[in-house]
Design a protein around this motif. Sequence first.
Motif, mmCIF file in Angstrom:
data_model
loop_
_atom_site.group_PDB
_atom_site.id
_atom_site.type_symbol
_atom_site.label_atom_id
_atom_site.label_comp_id
_atom_site.label_asym_id
_atom_site.label_seq_id
_atom_site.Cartn_x
_atom_site.Cartn_y
_atom_site.Cartn_z
ATOM 1 N N LEU A 152 -13.163 3.738 -3.363
ATOM 2 C CA LEU A 152 -11.775 4.022 -2.991
ATOM 3 C C LEU A 152 -11.701 5.246 -2.076
ATOM 4 C CD1 LEU A 152 -8.738 3.634 -3.182
ATOM 5 C CD2 LEU A 152 -8.781 4.883 -5.363
ATOM 6 N N ARG A 166 -6.492 -4.346 -0.967
ATOM 7 C CA ARG A 166 -7.255 -3.126 -0.749
ATOM 8 C C ARG A 166 -6.472 -2.156 0.136
ATOM 9 N NH1 ARG A 166 -10.955 -0.785 2.786
ATOM 10 N NH2 ARG A 166 -12.716 0.299 1.778
ATOM 11 N N ARG A 195 -3.269 -1.802 0.434
ATOM 12 C CA ARG A 195 -2.170 -1.194 -0.314
ATOM 13 C C ARG A 195 -2.701 -0.146 -1.295
ATOM 14 N NH1 ARG A 195 1.550 -4.196 -4.643
ATOM 15 N NH2 ARG A 195 3.076 -2.534 -5.005
ATOM 16 N N ILE A 196 -3.835 -0.406 -1.904
ATOM 17 C CA ILE A 196 -4.437 0.542 -2.845
ATOM 18 C C ILE A 196 -4.864 1.818 -2.120
ATOM 19 C CG2 ILE A 196 -6.410 0.925 -4.372
ATOM 20 C CD1 ILE A 196 -6.301 -2.126 -4.973
ATOM 21 N N LEU A 238 1.137 2.244 -8.389
ATOM 22 C CA LEU A 238 1.469 0.923 -7.856
ATOM 23 C C LEU A 238 2.199 0.040 -8.870
ATOM 24 C CD1 LEU A 238 -1.876 0.214 -5.964
ATOM 25 C CD2 LEU A 238 0.347 0.688 -4.922
ATOM 26 N N LEU A 245 -0.930 -7.258 -4.303
ATOM 27 C CA LEU A 245 -1.900 -6.172 -4.363
ATOM 28 C C LEU A 245 -3.041 -6.465 -3.396
ATOM 29 C CD1 LEU A 245 -2.423 -3.526 -5.875
ATOM 30 C CD2 LEU A 245 -3.807 -4.827 -7.501
ATOM 31 N N ILE A 299 -3.862 5.563 -9.811
ATOM 32 C CA ILE A 299 -3.457 4.705 -8.705
ATOM 33 C C ILE A 299 -2.744 3.465 -9.229
ATOM 34 C CG2 ILE A 299 -4.283 3.271 -6.795
ATOM 35 C CD1 ILE A 299 -4.359 6.254 -6.244
ATOM 36 N N ALA A 300 -3.239 2.913 -10.335
ATOM 37 C CA ALA A 300 -2.589 1.750 -10.940
ATOM 38 C C ALA A 300 -1.159 2.093 -11.346
ATOM 39 C CB ALA A 300 -3.390 1.266 -12.142
ATOM 40 N N LEU A 347 -7.054 -3.478 -10.113
ATOM 41 C CA LEU A 347 -7.559 -2.761 -8.938
ATOM 42 C C LEU A 347 -8.986 -3.165 -8.616
ATOM 43 C CD1 LEU A 347 -6.303 0.903 -9.538
ATOM 44 C CD2 LEU A 347 -5.161 -0.936 -8.306
#
Length: 229
Positions: free
Chosen positions: A53, A8, A10-11, A36, A6, A32-33, A43
């Motif tokens: 974000l 930033r 990728r988020i 993923l 994980l 978002i969690a 996160l």
Amino acid sequence: MPSEPLSRKRIVAAAIDLIEREGADAISMRRIAAELGVGVMSLYNHVPNKDALLSGVAESVLSEIEFTDDPGADWTERVRIQARAFRQIAHHYPRSTMLVVSRQLHSTAGLLPVERALATLRSAGFDGPDAVKVLRMFIAFIVGTLLREVGVTPSFAPLPARMRAEHVDPGMFPNVAELAPLLGACDPAEEFDFGVELLIQAMAVHRKRAPGAPDALTGAAAPSPERLP
């Protein structure tokens, strides 16, 4: 295969993908969690909150703008290149682009397009105040055009695409009735370029009328503001 760690980056990428599918209103840390496949609390080790974000999304989109600026080219061509670069990224990320135009970004990605535009205008002879005004005018044009073009706000169109002359009362709206076919049709690329060229021509005229610059018609220096009647 082990999953990608994980991060930033990728988020933010997951947020962009979700925005393009469902719009910015779909964004939440919990969503978002889920996208993923991680716990929501994980996160926060990379992104402190939703606002950060969304700023990350805007910065990521801006960082992908490809500027092929040529300092040796005429300033008018440099303006065209910069305007078209922003239009291109808006087509890649239409919904995310709306975040770009609605957020104040002070990062490198956010300030670089502004720096390039101001440098182009000042090298063309615009002073500081005029360069800022011209930049704001261009941003207003580009944003307004792209809001309609990428389909985010179709109501910005002058007339619905299916509008026909027979649907308009020619006695009350003679010009609308006559031009209904043109109002209902639109070539986005052509109209964008038309607007850019119109603004460039206006900028060129204003530049020549600046105090001390040659007059566009006579070649004489324009009077300073205090000497104008």
